[in-house]
Design an enzyme around this catalytic site. Structure first.
Site, PDB file in Angstrom:
ATOM      1  N   GLN A 106      -5.784   2.274 -16.717  1.00 50.17           N
ATOM      2  CA  GLN A 106      -5.752   2.121 -15.653  1.00 50.17           C
ATOM      3  C   GLN A 106      -4.999   2.891 -14.699  1.00 50.17           C
ATOM      4  OE1 GLN A 106      -4.795  -2.130 -14.729  1.00 50.17           O
ATOM      5  NE2 GLN A 106      -5.023  -2.674 -16.826  1.00 50.17           N
ATOM      6  N   LYS A 203     -22.115   8.979 -24.690  1.00 49.32           N
ATOM      7  CA  LYS A 203     -22.205   7.463 -24.815  1.00 49.32           C
ATOM      8  C   LYS A 203     -22.355   6.669 -23.415  1.00 49.32           C
ATOM      9  CE  LYS A 203     -17.175   6.709 -24.593  1.00 49.32           C
ATOM     10  NZ  LYS A 203     -15.829   6.519 -25.113  1.00 49.32           N
ATOM     11  N   ASP A 231      -9.309  11.667 -30.333  1.00 48.23           N
ATOM     12  CA  ASP A 231      -9.130  10.711 -29.300  1.00 48.23           C
ATOM     13  C   ASP A 231      -7.703  10.814 -29.037  1.00 48.23           C
ATOM     14  OD1 ASP A 231      -9.803   9.271 -27.296  1.00 48.23           O
ATOM     15  OD2 ASP A 231     -10.988   7.973 -28.397  1.00 48.23           O
ATOM     16  N   THR A 236      -9.034  -1.093 -30.399  1.00 47.77           N
ATOM     17  CA  THR A 236      -9.783  -1.881 -31.442  1.00 47.77           C
ATOM     18  C   THR A 236     -10.681  -1.104 -32.545  1.00 47.77           C
ATOM     19  OG1 THR A 236     -11.626  -2.013 -29.857  1.00 47.77           O
ATOM     20  CG2 THR A 236      -9.892  -3.739 -29.652  1.00 47.77           C
TER      21      THR A 236
END
Length: 327
Positions: A106, A203, A231, A236
């Protein structure tokens, strides 16, 4: 009559650990040849956290190490309380060590009426009494500017790349970014792997749905090559598992996933175990419990990098020197 008054101005390094990831703190302490400062830490019945250090911290150079797995908000609050206790105990300098920076995703407003929570975390650390921050592989580099003080932004890619160099033939390797936003990081990876070619996955992401990504197509040379898919974090596992599928469909050979932070929220372990990746390499910036482990997972210790950084900060040395001047 004359009298002399002398003060021992020797600096003292003190390492403090929250309760989120004590194993990492012990590894760092061993590397530094110090002990983790003993403390009392407990929770009241309503969830309030109490911390008290068992030794004097007056005049110390204090390093407060806290990892931020789930329940993340509890560990953020514990670190703030520890920093406050050190400030009120007259520690000379307080460095917050956050191997995984909480709320780093964020870091900007995508739409109106949204928070910039990564900035809020920086403000909370400053208000609590932190003088500087040590962290590893921020989600985006600009988070360094959210904290009003020195930020030592360390990178784990050297360690991860060493592991790949030792285990794979670099002649037919491609470095793959899971999206266009991490291409700059992929370039550093490519340099450290002998100038390997780059590719990225185009993507789309629905801004209204967190943790869900639709992967589209590969841009770059991957056919028949060992692909190192990089990454900063795996949460998840949906993005990275989808990327492996797209690479395999594009004719890639073995796919190796390398990420700094293994958040591995459910159902990440199952997804990664079954996505077709040959190996998934992460560091232990976050604790990885037994239920999150699977056969293809390799966990490297980030403790040597954190310890070297702490030592350079304590001795007023050069943190950049840890990256051959290229940090």
């Amino acid at each position: 009559m004359t009298s002399t008054f002398s003060v021992d101005n020797q600096k003292s390094l003190m390492l403090f650990s929250g309760r989120a990831h004590p194993e990492l703190a012990e590894q760092v302490a061993k590397e530094l040849d110090v002990t983790v400062t003993p403390q009392t830490a407990r929770d009241f019945a309503n969830g309030e956290i109490f911390v008290r250090f068992e030794q004097s911290v007056r005049g110390s150079d204090a390093f407060v190490l806290q990892s931020h797995p789930a329940p993340l908000n509890t560990w953020v609050m514990e670190q703030l309380i520890m920093i406050d206790a050190l400030k009120r105990g007259s520690a000379k300098r307080i460095t917050a060590v956050l191997p995984f920076y909480p709320y780093a995703r964020q870091d900007k407003k995508h739409r109106g009426r949204e928070p910039i929570s990564a900035r809020l975390i920086a403000d909370l650390l400053k208000t609590a009494g932190a003088d500087r921050i040590i962290t590893v592989d921020l989600h985006t580099d600009q988070i360094q500017g959210f904290f009003d003080g020195p930020v030592d932004h360390m990178h784990a890619h050297t360690q991860l790349a060493e592991h790949i160099r030792a285990g794979y033939n670099l002649d037919h390797i491609s470095v793959v970014s899971p999206d266009s936003g991490r291409v700059r990081v992929a370039e550093k990876w490519a340099d450290s792997l002998g100038g390997a070619p780059l590719a990225f996955i185009h993507k789309t992401r629905d801004p209204l749905v967190p943790n869900q990504v639709k992967s589209n197509r590969v841009v770059g040379e991957v056919e028949g090559r060992t692909c190192i898919l990089i990454d900063d974090m795996i949460d998840t596992g949906g993005t990275i598992a989808g990327a492996v599928k797209v690479l395999k469909e594009a004719g890639a050979g073995d796919v190796v996933i390398a990420a700094t932070h293994g958040v591995l929220s459910d159902p990440a372990a199952e997804r990664l175990a079954n996505c077709g990746a040959k190996e998934v390499i992460v560091t232990n910036t976050l604790p990885i419990s037994e239920d999150k482990k699977f056969d293809q997972l390799t966990v490297l210790s980030i403790a040597p990098l954190l310890a070297r950084t702490i030592r350079e900060v304590f001795e007023n040395g050069s943190v950049t020197s840890l990256f051959n001047g290229s940090a």
